[in-house]
Scaffold this active site. Sequence first.
Site, PDB file in Angstrom:
ATOM      1  N   GLU A  83      10.940   1.196   9.157  1.00 41.95           N
ATOM      2  CA  GLU A  83      11.892   2.231   8.734  1.00 41.95           C
ATOM      3  C   GLU A  83      11.196   3.563   8.983  1.00 41.95           C
ATOM      4  OE1 GLU A  83      14.864   1.779   7.831  1.00 41.95           O
ATOM      5  OE2 GLU A  83      14.948  -0.304   7.164  1.00 41.95           O
ATOM      6  N   GLU A 129      11.411  16.030  13.467  1.00 42.55           N
ATOM      7  CA  GLU A 129      11.587  15.932  12.027  1.00 42.55           C
ATOM      8  C   GLU A 129      10.806  17.053  11.332  1.00 42.55           C
ATOM      9  OE1 GLU A 129       9.952  12.349  10.231  1.00 42.55           O
ATOM     10  OE2 GLU A 129      11.844  12.104   9.165  1.00 42.55           O
ATOM     11  N   LYS A 153       0.863  -1.194   0.000  1.00 43.87           N
ATOM     12  CA  LYS A 153       0.000   0.000   0.000  1.00 43.87           C
ATOM     13  C   LYS A 153       0.896   1.239   0.000  1.00 43.87           C
ATOM     14  CE  LYS A 153      -1.676   2.841   2.788  1.00 43.87           C
ATOM     15  NZ  LYS A 153      -1.641   4.068   1.975  1.00 43.87           N
ATOM     16  N   CYS A 172      14.413  11.057   4.722  1.00 46.45           N
ATOM     17  CA  CYS A 172      14.561  10.672   6.130  1.00 46.45           C
ATOM     18  C   CYS A 172      16.010  10.766   6.597  1.00 46.45           C
ATOM     19  CB  CYS A 172      14.009   9.278   6.351  1.00 46.45           C
ATOM     20  SG  CYS A 172      14.579   8.109   5.119  1.00 46.45           S
TER      21      CYS A 172
HETATM   22  P1  NDP Z   1       3.110   8.343   7.393  1.00 49.85           P
HETATM   23  O1  NDP Z   1       3.607   7.600   8.573  1.00 49.85           O
HETATM   24  O2  NDP Z   1       2.089   9.375   7.584  1.00 49.85           O
HETATM   25  O3  NDP Z   1       2.501   7.318   6.335  1.00 49.85           O
HETATM   26  C1  NDP Z   1       3.246   6.228   5.847  1.00 49.85           C
HETATM   27  C2  NDP Z   1       2.302   5.207   5.242  1.00 49.85           C
HETATM   28  O4  NDP Z   1       1.492   4.640   6.280  1.00 49.85           O
HETATM   29  C3  NDP Z   1       1.335   5.809   4.232  1.00 49.85           C
HETATM   30  O5  NDP Z   1       1.171   4.880   3.180  1.00 49.85           O
HETATM   31  C4  NDP Z   1       0.067   5.960   5.059  1.00 49.85           C
HETATM   32  O6  NDP Z   1      -1.089   5.986   4.284  1.00 49.85           O
HETATM   33  C5  NDP Z   1       0.138   4.710   5.915  1.00 49.85           C
HETATM   34  N1  NDP Z   1      -0.699   4.741   7.118  1.00 49.85           N
HETATM   35  C6  NDP Z   1      -1.154   5.810   7.811  1.00 49.85           C
HETATM   36  N2  NDP Z   1      -1.882   5.406   8.890  1.00 49.85           N
HETATM   37  C7  NDP Z   1      -1.881   4.042   8.870  1.00 49.85           C
HETATM   38  C8  NDP Z   1      -2.437   3.044   9.720  1.00 49.85           C
HETATM   39  N3  NDP Z   1      -3.136   3.350  10.800  1.00 49.85           N
HETATM   40  N4  NDP Z   1      -2.212   1.740   9.407  1.00 49.85           N
HETATM   41  C9  NDP Z   1      -1.489   1.412   8.333  1.00 49.85           C
HETATM   42  N5  NDP Z   1      -0.937   2.321   7.480  1.00 49.85           N
HETATM   43  C10 NDP Z   1      -1.122   3.618   7.755  1.00 49.85           C
HETATM   44  O7  NDP Z   1       4.419   8.904   6.654  1.00 49.85           O
HETATM   45  P2  NDP Z   1       4.487   9.841   5.386  1.00 49.85           P
HETATM   46  O8  NDP Z   1       3.824   9.190   4.223  1.00 49.85           O
HETATM   47  O9  NDP Z   1       4.056  11.193   5.819  1.00 49.85           O
HETATM   48  O10 NDP Z   1       6.070   9.798   5.065  1.00 49.85           O
HETATM   49  C11 NDP Z   1       6.986  10.572   5.697  1.00 49.85           C
HETATM   50  C12 NDP Z   1       7.659   9.804   6.820  1.00 49.85           C
HETATM   51  O11 NDP Z   1       8.316   8.645   6.314  1.00 49.85           O
HETATM   52  C13 NDP Z   1       8.753  10.595   7.499  1.00 49.85           C
HETATM   53  O12 NDP Z   1       8.639  10.471   8.898  1.00 49.85           O
HETATM   54  C14 NDP Z   1      10.041   9.941   7.014  1.00 49.85           C
HETATM   55  O13 NDP Z   1      11.132  10.103   7.854  1.00 49.85           O
HETATM   56  C15 NDP Z   1       9.625   8.533   6.885  1.00 49.85           C
HETATM   57  N6  NDP Z   1      10.531   7.818   5.972  1.00 49.85           N
HETATM   58  C16 NDP Z   1      11.440   6.947   6.520  1.00 49.85           C
HETATM   59  C17 NDP Z   1      12.360   6.298   5.700  1.00 49.85           C
HETATM   60  C18 NDP Z   1      13.337   5.318   6.273  1.00 49.85           C
HETATM   61  O14 NDP Z   1      13.900   4.568   5.494  1.00 49.85           O
HETATM   62  N7  NDP Z   1      13.545   5.260   7.571  1.00 49.85           N
HETATM   63  C19 NDP Z   1      12.385   6.527   4.252  1.00 49.85           C
HETATM   64  C20 NDP Z   1      11.397   7.457   3.813  1.00 49.85           C
HETATM   65  C21 NDP Z   1      10.499   8.081   4.651  1.00 49.85           C
HETATM   66  P3  NDP Z   1      -1.706   7.358   3.712  1.00 49.85           P
HETATM   67  O15 NDP Z   1      -0.684   8.430   3.876  1.00 49.85           O
HETATM   68  O16 NDP Z   1      -1.995   7.032   2.326  1.00 49.85           O
HETATM   69  O17 NDP Z   1      -2.919   7.626   4.525  1.00 49.85           O
END
Ligand code: NDP
Length: 490
Positions: A244, A378, A169, A278
């Site tokens: 991650e 962040e 997803k 990130c």
């Molecule tokens: P989010 O945590 O908001 O969302 C990540 C994913 O989780 C999205 O697909 C989101 O869906 C989904 N999601 C949200 N709520 C739920 C739930 N309750 N259950 C299951 N899935 C859920 O992150 P962002 O998309 O805003 O991305 C930015 C973040 O990602 C930053 O904190 C960044 O640091 C981190 N990141 C970490 C990396 C690493 O390798 N450590 C690499 C890249 C990014 P939707 O948004 O579609 O609602």
Amino acid sequence: MQFINGTRRSGSGAPLSVVAPATGAEIASGPGANAADVEAAVTAAREAFPGWAGLTPGARSDIMHEWARILKTRAEELASVESLNAGKPIRLSSEFDVPGTIDNTAFFAGAARHLDGKASAEYSGDHTSSIRREPIGVIGSISPWNYPLQMAAWKILPAIAAGNTVVLKPSELTPLSSLIFAEAATEAGVPPGVINVLTGTGLEAGQPLVEHPAVAMVSFTGSTAVGKQVAATAAGAVKRVHLELGGKAPFVVFDDADLEAAARGAVAGALINVGQDCTAATRAYVQRPLFEEFVGRVADLMDQVRLGPVEDPETDMGSLISRKHRDKVSGMVERARESGAKIVRGGRIPDHTPEAGAYYEPTLITGAAQSSEIVQQEIFGPVLVVLPFDTDDEAIALANDTPYGLAASAWSRSVFRTQRAAREIQAGCVWINDHIPIISEMPHGGYKSSGFGKDMSAYAFEEYTNIKHVMSDITAEARKPWHEVIFRAE
Ligand code: NDP
């Protein structure tokens, strides 16, 4: 906008509108995925599992090499979709995201044939012990919006190379390149059901995926806050979890560093992908003798960064992912300003970019307190905070003083200082005299609140296998000496 069992189909959930963040224009729409689509995708993945897991590693490898070849032929299309959907300059998507993804695909095609384990041997004297590495089953993967294509690749590739099947997803904001990636896999011969992509929201599609009883492992990349929820849900069913999460990378410049290299590295490291990375350099700690000159040079370089339309090859920096996210970034900068920090550059919405876009100027901040929000949390925007330090001990302590531990860099000409930083900074990656480069052969993953588990490299491949010990008796004796510990019957 769903890809289930090898074909595109419509979802059954609430309508989804996909927008180009740089212009605000809608670029795709349709029903999102809901629990019914999760059911269909997980069923497809479950049914595809025995066949895919039963292929020889060599057969899986051949198909994945073909996938890499097809991705190369679709590289331009992928780069332009990624650029449009994520607001990235075309130079970044065509020189970083897409080639990185193709290289990763080729790497895991090779990794599929390298199942490592401890040597089989008679460790007990009476048995031959051997190790089997087996795929886990259906993997539920969830990815964020910042590098949609690379994140899809990092989730899917090690999982399927090891013989698992996947339901991914992606973020609801950026689903388009993940769909093309999965479609190219099918074209290459990956059987239907091995890779499924559900485009929908976290609540409507992500949560049911994590909860689904047939999903054996959850692999999540995203924020620390959502990662905690996902881990809690998965813990209820004792599912394996790979997380991650967020980062807040320190960038430590000692007084014997090459100042020009450090300043250029800081600008590139802070502004890559508009800081929505990130591992982006977010907190530069600069030893006092270099501090003023470093700030001056970074400010000069930031002045030269060109913001513009994402399709223009001259554009250096594109748009943030959404206006909502820009409000979050600018709110943090405003609170830093109000609490006494100096905004040396930026801190504004530029006036020459499309109003409906989500552009924000490269921003340089000094004078913030170590304990302040802008240093601790962040930002995920084009914002670099620079703070001074006096001693090496202080630099290491400051670098470690946030909840995160994903990446860091140390800048010095002294091998002793850089080695100490590499040893003592608590992060999954420490760069020496550079910041940002990644490579398929080496792992990416966090310490502390940045999560656990590794993406890329052979370490990621291992994450997606179960280790089984097979212990075979070689004595053919009915009465074994160890039985006497339990009973002594004749
Ligand atoms: P989010 O945590 O908001 O969302 C990540 C994913 O989780 C999205 O697909 C989101 O869906 C989904 N999601 C949200 N709520 C739920 C739930 N309750 N259950 C299951 N899935 C859920 O992150 P962002 O998309 O805003 O991305 C930015 C973040 O990602 C930053 O904190 C960044 O640091 C981190 N990141 C970490 C990396 C690493 O390798 N450590 C690499 C890249 C990014 P939707 O948004 O579609 O609602």
